[in-house]
Every structure is written in C-alpha cells, then in structure tokens.
Design a protein around this motif. Sequence first.
Motif, mmCIF file in Angstrom:
data_model
loop_
_atom_site.group_PDB
_atom_site.id
_atom_site.type_symbol
_atom_site.label_atom_id
_atom_site.label_comp_id
_atom_site.label_asym_id
_atom_site.label_seq_id
_atom_site.Cartn_x
_atom_site.Cartn_y
_atom_site.Cartn_z
ATOM 1 N N THR A 294 10.067 -0.957 -18.560
ATOM 2 C CA THR A 294 11.414 -0.373 -18.582
ATOM 3 C C THR A 294 11.666 0.577 -17.411
ATOM 4 O OG1 THR A 294 10.632 1.411 -20.001
ATOM 5 C CG2 THR A 294 11.575 -0.542 -21.091
ATOM 6 N N THR A 295 10.663 0.776 -16.558
ATOM 7 C CA THR A 295 10.816 1.676 -15.414
ATOM 8 C C THR A 295 10.467 0.944 -14.115
ATOM 9 O OG1 THR A 295 8.555 2.472 -15.625
ATOM 10 C CG2 THR A 295 10.257 3.741 -16.742
ATOM 11 N N PRO A 296 10.985 1.405 -13.009
ATOM 12 C CA PRO A 296 10.672 0.782 -11.722
ATOM 13 C C PRO A 296 9.211 1.006 -11.322
ATOM 14 C CG PRO A 296 12.590 2.218 -11.533
ATOM 15 C CD PRO A 296 11.994 2.455 -12.868
ATOM 16 N N MET A 297 8.685 0.063 -10.537
ATOM 17 C CA MET A 297 7.334 0.196 -10.003
ATOM 18 C C MET A 297 7.397 0.087 -8.484
ATOM 19 S SD MET A 297 3.813 -1.990 -10.528
ATOM 20 C CE MET A 297 4.495 -3.550 -10.032
ATOM 21 N N LEU A 298 6.826 1.062 -7.811
ATOM 22 C CA LEU A 298 6.694 1.040 -6.366
ATOM 23 C C LEU A 298 5.258 0.655 -6.058
ATOM 24 C CD1 LEU A 298 7.899 1.647 -3.552
ATOM 25 C CD2 LEU A 298 7.028 3.970 -3.832
ATOM 26 N N GLN A 299 5.093 -0.484 -5.411
ATOM 27 C CA GLN A 299 3.761 -0.985 -5.081
ATOM 28 C C GLN A 299 3.555 -0.852 -3.578
ATOM 29 O OE1 GLN A 299 3.203 -5.158 -5.784
ATOM 30 N NE2 GLN A 299 0.994 -5.007 -5.683
ATOM 31 N N LEU A 300 2.621 0.019 -3.187
ATOM 32 C CA LEU A 300 2.277 0.170 -1.773
ATOM 33 C C LEU A 300 1.204 -0.868 -1.467
ATOM 34 C CD1 LEU A 300 2.221 4.050 -1.621
ATOM 35 C CD2 LEU A 300 4.022 2.513 -0.853
ATOM 36 N N ILE A 301 1.628 -1.963 -0.867
ATOM 37 C CA ILE A 301 0.753 -3.115 -0.672
ATOM 38 C C ILE A 301 -0.267 -2.858 0.431
ATOM 39 C CG2 ILE A 301 0.711 -5.564 -0.068
ATOM 40 C CD1 ILE A 301 3.610 -5.686 -1.208
ATOM 41 N N ASP A 302 0.219 -2.388 1.579
ATOM 42 C CA ASP A 302 -0.684 -2.268 2.722
ATOM 43 C C ASP A 302 -0.120 -1.278 3.728
ATOM 44 O OD1 ASP A 302 -2.838 -2.954 4.448
ATOM 45 O OD2 ASP A 302 -1.577 -4.396 5.502
ATOM 46 N N ASP A 303 -1.000 -0.481 4.307
ATOM 47 C CA ASP A 303 -0.637 0.312 5.472
ATOM 48 C C ASP A 303 -1.810 0.248 6.438
ATOM 49 O OD1 ASP A 303 -2.154 2.045 3.728
ATOM 50 O OD2 ASP A 303 -1.506 3.757 4.923
#
Length: 159
Positions: free
Chosen positions: A67-76
């Motif tokens: 029910t909430t947004p997900m921020l996925q930091l894939i790669d840096d």
Amino acid sequence: MLRASVWLALLSSLLLSSCGFHLRGDLPLSHFPAMYIQSERHSELAALVAARLKHNKVQLLDSYQQTTPMLQLIDDSLERRNLTLFPNGQVAEYELIYKVRYALTMPDGEPQQYQFELFRDYQDDPNRALAKAKELDLMLGELRQQAANRILRQLARLH
C-alpha cells in the motif's frame, strides 16, 4: 519604526511563500507520507536519500508494504575516462562519470525505472597521490549528494 519593520518582514515572507519559494532541501513530498527504500546493505547513496526523505517528513518503513511506494536503488557506479595525458604518457586529467539507476514502484503499479549520469573533471598528480585520493573521495561524496538531491527532486515532480 519597530512596527514598520514587523510589517516589512511579514510582507516579504508572504511574498516569498506565495511565489512557491522553499528552503533548499525542503521539497513538497506530501503525496509520499510513507515509503520503503530497497538498496544494497551499506549503500551511502541510500543513506543520503533516506536522510533527505526524513528531513521532508516522509516516514521510512522497515519492510515493504503493497500500500506504500517503494524506492529501489538498483545501482550506482563511478567510471573514469582519460581526458588528457602528461608528456610522459601518464594520465593528467580524468572525467568522472557517476551513474545511478533506480526504480519507483507505486501501490498497485509497475516499477518505473530512471537513470542519470553526473560528470566531473578530476586532475591527477602522481606526486601527490595521497592528497589526490582524498580529493577523489570528497568528489565522490559530492556526487552522491547531488544524486540524492536529484532523486528527491524527481520524486517531488511526481503526483
């Protein structure tokens, strides 16, 4: 005289707030009351993004909820490209390229992927290797801060 300065301060704050002025780092993220961040375990970029989200009053969740947004930091990642050489063939100047890929998944939605690159020029001097290594670390920290700010600006534009 005191009364005039109070009115002037009140008028100027009213004008600034009516034009949409925000202090640096304060972004309108009211459409994200809570969010989950998924990243590598000790990601410095994730820590910076989390700190900025907390500063903007976004509750960070310990586990993903649909029910909430997900921020996925894939790669840096950081890459270096040679720009100039000394007469003896050693590299004199590099271009640093900091690449970031991340995805935002809204409730009941598909992940939207984003990516961007940040660039910096870096002059190398083999005679000052320790100082240049420290300078490179500082530049990488600045690039991460810029990347975190850019991610938050992107989130603020989404509605």
